[in-house]
Design an enzyme around this catalytic site. Structure first.
Site, mmCIF file in Angstrom:
data_model
loop_
_atom_site.group_PDB
_atom_site.id
_atom_site.type_symbol
_atom_site.label_atom_id
_atom_site.label_comp_id
_atom_site.label_asym_id
_atom_site.label_seq_id
_atom_site.Cartn_x
_atom_site.Cartn_y
_atom_site.Cartn_z
ATOM 1 N N GLY A 46 0.836 -1.198 0.000
ATOM 2 C CA GLY A 46 0.000 0.000 0.000
ATOM 3 C C GLY A 46 0.866 1.241 0.000
ATOM 4 O O GLY A 46 2.032 1.205 0.401
ATOM 5 N N GLN A 51 2.783 10.009 1.268
ATOM 6 C CA GLN A 51 4.072 9.322 1.288
ATOM 7 C C GLN A 51 4.939 9.691 0.088
ATOM 8 O O GLN A 51 6.137 9.448 0.095
ATOM 9 C CB GLN A 51 3.880 7.804 1.359
ATOM 10 C CG GLN A 51 3.323 7.336 2.688
ATOM 11 C CD GLN A 51 3.163 5.843 2.700
ATOM 12 O OE1 GLN A 51 2.156 5.315 2.258
ATOM 13 N NE2 GLN A 51 4.190 5.153 3.210
ATOM 14 N N CYS A 88 5.958 -0.155 7.198
ATOM 15 C CA CYS A 88 5.567 0.994 6.391
ATOM 16 C C CYS A 88 6.727 1.384 5.488
ATOM 17 O O CYS A 88 7.882 1.391 5.935
ATOM 18 C CB CYS A 88 5.195 2.163 7.314
ATOM 19 S SG CYS A 88 4.653 3.646 6.454
ATOM 20 N N LEU A 89 6.419 1.733 4.248
ATOM 21 C CA LEU A 89 7.453 2.167 3.317
ATOM 22 C C LEU A 89 8.124 3.457 3.778
ATOM 23 O O LEU A 89 9.243 3.760 3.367
ATOM 24 C CB LEU A 89 6.873 2.342 1.914
ATOM 25 C CG LEU A 89 6.373 1.053 1.252
ATOM 26 C CD1 LEU A 89 5.713 1.367 -0.088
ATOM 27 C CD2 LEU A 89 7.490 0.042 1.091
ATOM 28 N N HIS A 130 -4.351 1.120 7.484
ATOM 29 C CA HIS A 130 -3.013 1.725 7.511
ATOM 30 C C HIS A 130 -2.935 2.902 6.536
ATOM 31 O O HIS A 130 -2.485 3.994 6.900
ATOM 32 C CB HIS A 130 -1.989 0.643 7.151
ATOM 33 C CG HIS A 130 -0.569 1.101 7.138
ATOM 34 N ND1 HIS A 130 0.345 0.662 8.054
ATOM 35 C CD2 HIS A 130 0.099 1.941 6.312
ATOM 36 C CE1 HIS A 130 1.532 1.221 7.793
ATOM 37 N NE2 HIS A 130 1.403 1.994 6.732
ATOM 38 N N GLU A 131 -3.392 2.692 5.294
ATOM 39 C CA GLU A 131 -3.282 3.748 4.283
ATOM 40 C C GLU A 131 -4.238 4.909 4.568
ATOM 41 O O GLU A 131 -3.876 6.075 4.385
ATOM 42 C CB GLU A 131 -3.509 3.183 2.878
ATOM 43 C CG GLU A 131 -2.518 2.110 2.464
ATOM 44 C CD GLU A 131 -1.055 2.457 2.697
ATOM 45 O OE1 GLU A 131 -0.674 3.645 2.589
ATOM 46 O OE2 GLU A 131 -0.277 1.535 3.000
ATOM 47 N N HIS A 134 -2.798 7.289 6.999
ATOM 48 C CA HIS A 134 -1.836 8.226 6.390
ATOM 49 C C HIS A 134 -2.550 9.484 5.886
ATOM 50 O O HIS A 134 -2.026 10.592 6.000
ATOM 51 C CB HIS A 134 -1.103 7.585 5.207
ATOM 52 C CG HIS A 134 0.105 6.803 5.571
ATOM 53 N ND1 HIS A 134 1.206 7.357 6.183
ATOM 54 C CD2 HIS A 134 0.407 5.490 5.378
ATOM 55 C CE1 HIS A 134 2.133 6.428 6.348
ATOM 56 N NE2 HIS A 134 1.670 5.282 5.882
#
Length: 156
Positions: A46, A51, A88-89, A130-131, A134
């Site tokens: 994701g 991000q 997480c990225l 999660h996304e 953000h």
């Protein structure tokens, strides 16, 4: 299309609330394609627009069943509970245990601004939560139970 630089934890853009998308534009279509390319290049499941430095309510998710584009997503139902490692990225190499709903229903628009609802359980529900966080200026570390640890990469 192209990959974009992923903003890392501590970048101020990751703490900001994203603006609703009013209409799809060619620039936003390019953003979505770039987000998918960036997510796949980074081996993520994701990615949210902040991000990559864009404060729009757009996220992409793919847990292996094909890409899902979420424009202006909102969780409209949730139940149950699941606990597991999350990464997480924007925080490469780190993971932590997070409790999330087991089941969610998300209402969103696709890349053509067609409204839809999608039901998800397990990993997909976790990825949606999660996304969407953000997009509201939050990161998973706010929910980690115990310390962060090194992320385990599965090369299979």
């Amino acid at each position: 299309m192209a990959t974009r630089q992923i903003r890392l934890a501590g970048d101020p853009v990751l703490g900001k609330i994203c603006k609703e998308v009013k209409k799809m534009t060619p620039m936003l279509e390019i953003l979505i394609e770039d987000m998918l390319d960036t997510m796949y290049e980074a081996n993520g499941v994701g990615l949210a627009a902040p991000q990559v430095g864009v404060l729009k309510r757009i996220a992409v998710v793919d847990i292996g069943d094909g890409p899902i584009v979420l424009v202006n997503p909102a969780i409209i139902e949730q139940d149950g509970e699941q606990s597991g490692d999350e990464a997480c990225l924007s925080l490469p190499g780190k993971a932590g245990e997070v409790v999330r709903p087991y089941h969610v229903v998300v209402r969103a628009f696709d890349e053509h601004m067609e409204e839809y609802e999608i039901e998800a359980e397990e990993l997909l529900a976790r990825a949606f939560c999660h996304e969407i966080e953000h997009l509201d200026g939050h990161m998973f570390m706010e929910h980690v139970i115990g310390p962060l640890h090194e992320a385990v990469m599965d090369d299979e």
